[in-house]
Design an enzyme around this catalytic site. Structure first.
Site, PDB file in Angstrom:
ATOM      1  N   ASP A 110      -6.682   6.492  -1.957  1.00 41.98           N
ATOM      2  CA  ASP A 110      -7.211   5.128  -1.937  1.00 41.98           C
ATOM      3  C   ASP A 110      -8.615   5.145  -1.349  1.00 41.98           C
ATOM      4  O   ASP A 110      -8.848   4.695  -0.231  1.00 41.98           O
ATOM      5  CB  ASP A 110      -6.281   4.223  -1.114  1.00 41.98           C
ATOM      6  CG  ASP A 110      -6.816   2.815  -0.993  1.00 41.98           C
ATOM      7  OD1 ASP A 110      -7.509   2.370  -1.917  1.00 41.98           O
ATOM      8  OD2 ASP A 110      -6.544   2.176   0.033  1.00 41.98           O
ATOM      9  N   LYS A 153       0.842  -1.188   0.000  1.00 44.00           N
ATOM     10  CA  LYS A 153       0.000   0.000   0.000  1.00 44.00           C
ATOM     11  C   LYS A 153       0.881   1.242   0.000  1.00 44.00           C
ATOM     12  O   LYS A 153       2.027   1.200   0.476  1.00 44.00           O
ATOM     13  CB  LYS A 153      -0.937   0.020   1.214  1.00 44.00           C
ATOM     14  CG  LYS A 153      -2.025   1.088   1.122  1.00 44.00           C
ATOM     15  CD  LYS A 153      -3.116   0.879   2.163  1.00 44.00           C
ATOM     16  CE  LYS A 153      -4.229   1.906   1.971  1.00 44.00           C
ATOM     17  NZ  LYS A 153      -5.354   1.683   2.889  1.00 44.00           N
TER      18      LYS A 153
END
Length: 418
Positions: A294, A228
């Site tokens: 995100d 991530k």
């Protein structure tokens, strides 16, 4: 309802048009039947799960919206998933997070979870023609904090190591039961709001934790590691970055998970596929739609998604790329969100399968770059929608926008009464 005769008529015209550029639409339909999405269970209940520990969502994750009708029990969640599945053509998988165990109303901490807590899921999945995939869950727990597997504190780190080991064992039992490997995905939120004194320190700890977790050899799972870019409250440093997991995946022969929301917005996920296929065994995709960050918006048919699907097909890699969904939107009907995102992903692969790749390669080999670009542009307006409609019809799924009224009816009769 769209008349079936019109669907057949449009399909025959499309088949002739595609044949003119060397594309066999019947082969494309056959290849589409081989593509299984791994539907994410957490869209139905806003990543709440069934642990019954009263923990709020944490770990840099946010779900926006409070649209009524969220699934609150395991039976409600299963019913919603089946309803969504009925509008998605093809045969698909279901992806579970550990917090969705069948705990029978009891409290089971994450270092004590066992395969028995997922036996009913395995049985249910078999009856309803699903294969299961699995995820460890490091967020939304009193011991989550900012660091889990990368935590210097032995007690906390070992808690999460044990949790992840148990998740691998559960995945192994799932794989055995369904006679098909379970994709076991590992993602942790570990990071820091500001730059730490030593980036290397925490990555070294994470490497050691992963080595411990993967020391057991299982035959019925495929281990995936997911990177991530950042999380809310952890903006400056992510321990499990893409570079970290790419290196670990190549070194340890693990599958790297590409979540389309976990990269900088200007990065091309499609461009990563060919490189990963050269150096790692397979690829796991988590498809979402980032908007400025995100944000896990519902997947729609964007250029980025089309590029990703085309690259996978161009690499002839359908047997090495696993396609999962990962978004959670609580601002609209949740079943509708499932259907929109799933069908958008499938439409991208349908278009990719219909690309006149042989003629494009021929032009490229002959140095005819004008012809290559011209055909790429013209291919965008070829009648792929008629082939998609036929795919839905062949799979006994409502064609076009017909499913909208049915989702509304389910809301009126079921979810709206919760």
């Amino acid at each position: 309802m769209i008349k079936e005769s019109l669907i057949h008529q449009a399909f025959e015209m499309a088949a002739e048009r595609y044949a003119a550029v060397g594309v066999d639409v019947h082969k494309a339909l056959n290849d589409m039947r081989k593509i299984s999405l791994s539907l994410h269970c957490w869209q139905a209940d806003d990543v709440s799960g069934f642990e019954n520990q009263g923990n709020s969502l944490s770990g840099g994750i946010q779900v926006t919206g409070n649209y009524p009708g969220r699934a609150r029990t395991i039976d409600q969640l299963r019913a919603d998933i089946l309803k969504a599945k009925s509008y998605i053509p093809g045969r698909h998988r279901l992806n579970l997070h550990e917090i969705y165990g069948d705990f029978q109303g009891g409290k089971v901490d994450r270092d004590a979870v066992e395969p028995k807590h997922f036996e009913s899921w395995m049985q249910w999945a078999k009856v309803n023609d699903f294969k299961l995939d699995f995820n460890s869950t490091s967020f939304s727990h009193p011991k989550s904090g900012d660091l889990t597997l990368a935590n210097p504190n032995d007690e906390i780190r070992n808690f999460w190591i044990e949790h992840t080991k148990r998740c691998r064992l559960i995945s192994e039992e799932m794989g055995k039961y369904q006679n098909d490997p379970c994709m076991m995905n590992l993602w942790i939120h570990d990071g820091s709001k500001e730059v730490p004194a030593s980036r290397l320190r925490y990555r070294r700890i994470l490497e050691q934790s992963l080595d411990d977790i993967y020391s057991a050899d299982y035959k019925n799972i495929k281990d995936c590691i997911e990177a991530k870019l950042f999380g809310i409250g952890l903006e400056n440093y992510t321990v499990g970055s893409y570079d970290f997991y790419l290196g670990y995946g190549v070194k340890k022969n693990k599958i790297v998970t590409l979540d389309t929301g976990h990269f900088h917005l200007t990065e091309s996920i499609a461009d990563k596929v060919s490189s990963l296929l050269l150096f790692t065994p397979e690829i796991m995709l988590h498809v979402s739609r980032p908007v400025r960050w995100d944000s896990d918006h519902i997947v729609t048919l964007t250029d980025d998604l089309l590029d990703l699907a085309r690259e996978i097909i161009r690499c002839n890699a359908l047997d090495r790329v696993h396609i999962g969904l990962d978004y959670f939107d609580a601002t609209i009907n949740r079943i509708g969100a499932y259907v929109i995102g799933s069908r958008a992903t499938q439409k991208a692969f349908m278009q990719a399968l219909l690309e006149p790749i042989r003629l494009l390669c021929q032009y490229e080999d002959e140095g005819k770059y004008f012809e290559r670009l011209a055909l790429q542009e013209e291919a965008k307006s070829l009648p792929w929608g008629a082939v998609w409609d036929m795919f839905c019809l062949q799979n006994d799924v409502l064609v076009g926008e017909s499913y909208i009224n049915e989702v509304e009816r389910y809301e009126k009769e079921v979810t709206g009464k919760r």
